[in-house]
Design a protein around this motif. Structure first.
Motif, PDB file in Angstrom:
ATOM      1  N   LEU A   1       0.854  -1.192   0.000  1.00  0.00           N
ATOM      2  CA  LEU A   1       0.000   0.000   0.000  1.00  0.00           C
ATOM      3  C   LEU A   1       0.886   1.235   0.000  1.00  0.00           C
ATOM      4  O   LEU A   1       1.886   1.284   0.713  1.00  0.00           O
ATOM      5  N   TYR A   2       0.493   2.232  -0.779  1.00  0.00           N
ATOM      6  CA  TYR A   2       1.220   3.494  -0.774  1.00  0.00           C
ATOM      7  C   TYR A   2       0.195   4.611  -0.742  1.00  0.00           C
ATOM      8  O   TYR A   2      -0.706   4.655  -1.582  1.00  0.00           O
ATOM      9  N   ILE A   3       0.304   5.467   0.243  1.00  0.00           N
ATOM     10  CA  ILE A   3      -0.580   6.632   0.322  1.00  0.00           C
ATOM     11  C   ILE A   3       0.254   7.824  -0.108  1.00  0.00           C
ATOM     12  O   ILE A   3       1.284   8.130   0.489  1.00  0.00           O
ATOM     13  N   ILE A   4      -0.208   8.479  -1.163  1.00  0.00           N
ATOM     14  CA  ILE A   4       0.578   9.541  -1.787  1.00  0.00           C
ATOM     15  C   ILE A   4      -0.093  10.904  -1.577  1.00  0.00           C
ATOM     16  O   ILE A   4      -1.318  11.004  -1.575  1.00  0.00           O
TER      17      ILE A   4
ATOM     18  N   ALA B   1      -9.415  -0.652   3.854  1.00  0.00           N
ATOM     19  CA  ALA B   1      -9.623  -2.075   4.133  1.00  0.00           C
ATOM     20  C   ALA B   1     -10.713  -2.650   3.228  1.00  0.00           C
ATOM     21  O   ALA B   1     -10.574  -3.766   2.707  1.00  0.00           O
ATOM     22  N   GLU B   2     -11.775  -1.892   3.032  1.00  0.00           N
ATOM     23  CA  GLU B   2     -12.872  -2.374   2.169  1.00  0.00           C
ATOM     24  C   GLU B   2     -12.408  -2.540   0.726  1.00  0.00           C
ATOM     25  O   GLU B   2     -12.734  -3.537   0.071  1.00  0.00           O
ATOM     26  N   ILE B   3     -11.646  -1.596   0.224  1.00  0.00           N
ATOM     27  CA  ILE B   3     -11.137  -1.676  -1.150  1.00  0.00           C
ATOM     28  C   ILE B   3     -10.249  -2.912  -1.325  1.00  0.00           C
ATOM     29  O   ILE B   3     -10.382  -3.668  -2.285  1.00  0.00           O
TER      30      ILE B   3
ATOM     31  N   LYS C   1      -2.020   6.404 -16.210  1.00  0.00           N
ATOM     32  CA  LYS C   1      -0.746   5.752 -16.547  1.00  0.00           C
ATOM     33  C   LYS C   1      -0.454   4.572 -15.610  1.00  0.00           C
ATOM     34  O   LYS C   1       0.041   3.538 -16.044  1.00  0.00           O
ATOM     35  N   MET C   2      -0.755   4.740 -14.333  1.00  0.00           N
ATOM     36  CA  MET C   2      -0.499   3.672 -13.366  1.00  0.00           C
ATOM     37  C   MET C   2      -1.400   2.468 -13.629  1.00  0.00           C
ATOM     38  O   MET C   2      -0.950   1.327 -13.547  1.00  0.00           O
TER      39      MET C   2
ATOM     40  N   LYS D   1       0.288  -7.440  -5.152  1.00  0.00           N
ATOM     41  CA  LYS D   1      -0.744  -6.454  -5.475  1.00  0.00           C
ATOM     42  C   LYS D   1      -0.222  -5.118  -4.955  1.00  0.00           C
ATOM     43  O   LYS D   1       0.254  -5.029  -3.828  1.00  0.00           O
ATOM     44  N   PHE D   2      -0.329  -4.100  -5.778  1.00  0.00           N
ATOM     45  CA  PHE D   2       0.235  -2.807  -5.422  1.00  0.00           C
ATOM     46  C   PHE D   2      -0.863  -1.754  -5.523  1.00  0.00           C
ATOM     47  O   PHE D   2      -1.397  -1.515  -6.597  1.00  0.00           O
ATOM     48  N   TYR D   3      -1.222  -1.152  -4.388  1.00  0.00           N
ATOM     49  CA  TYR D   3      -2.278  -0.140  -4.329  1.00  0.00           C
ATOM     50  C   TYR D   3      -1.664   1.229  -4.052  1.00  0.00           C
ATOM     51  O   TYR D   3      -0.795   1.357  -3.186  1.00  0.00           O
TER      52      TYR D   3
END
Length: 182
Positions: free
Chosen positions: A14-17, A176-178, A130-131, A112-114
């Motif tokens: 997970l990455y929060i940007i 969490a739901e996503i 693009k991502m 999996k990369f979010y």
């Protein structure tokens, strides 16, 4: 090494940007700073790039000049120029693709990369498209939360310029739901 410290390799990253991460990413390869790093190199007679044999003081001076000038003026102007949005989004995508490859190499498996956008930043539309083309899942927390948490003192501290615990109490169930639906 995180892998050695855990019982098993993770399945998900997970990455929060935030918008400021795009400015910070200018320090990685694939960007305008490649030109700045070349201050420490020159081309020899064979047209090969070779490192300068400058003294410690000359290298220090070049580094200081580079940092002061490019971090202070050029990067800010570069980031503010609307015509660079696409280029900045491309640079960020390259950074994430490289990071994903390194994660998967480290853990020896597909992950999996979010990427979750914390705020509504100008790079979001170009970056998201693009991502997703590269197989990443990208979500706008700022839309999903349905709360303007950056302008609300309940959620955001003007002292630290960071989200408060209440923000994460709001956003964590959404994240969490996503992930649970994937």
């Amino acid at each position: 090494n995180l892998y050695k410290e855990t019982a098993s390799a993770p399945d998900t990253v997970l990455y929060i940007i935030i918008e400021d991460h795009f400015r910070r990413m200018l320090g990685v390869p694939f960007n305008i700073y490649d030109d700045v790093r070349l201050l420490h190199y020159h081309k020899n007679r064979n047209n090969e790039l070779v490192k300068d044999n400058d003294s410690f003081f000359m290298n220090f001076f070049k580094s200081l000049y580079t940092y002061k000038y490019f971090r202070g003026i050029a990067a800010d102007n570069y980031m503010k120029d609307e015509k660079n949005i696409e280029k900045i989004a491309n640079q960020a995508v390259e950074y994430f693709v490289l990071s994903k490859k390194n994660f998967e190499k480290n853990f020896n498996k597909k992950l999996k990369f979010y990427v979750f956008f914390y705020d509504n930043c100008r790079y979001y539309p170009a970056f998201k498209e693009k991502m997703e083309d590269k197989g990443f899942k990208v979500f706008p927390l700022f839309k999903l939360a349905n709360v303007n948490y950056n302008d609300n003192p309940k959620y955001f501290s003007s002292k630290t310029n960071h989200p408060k615990e209440e923000t994460w109490n709001l956003l964590t169930p959404i994240i969490a739901e996503i992930i649970s639906k994937a």
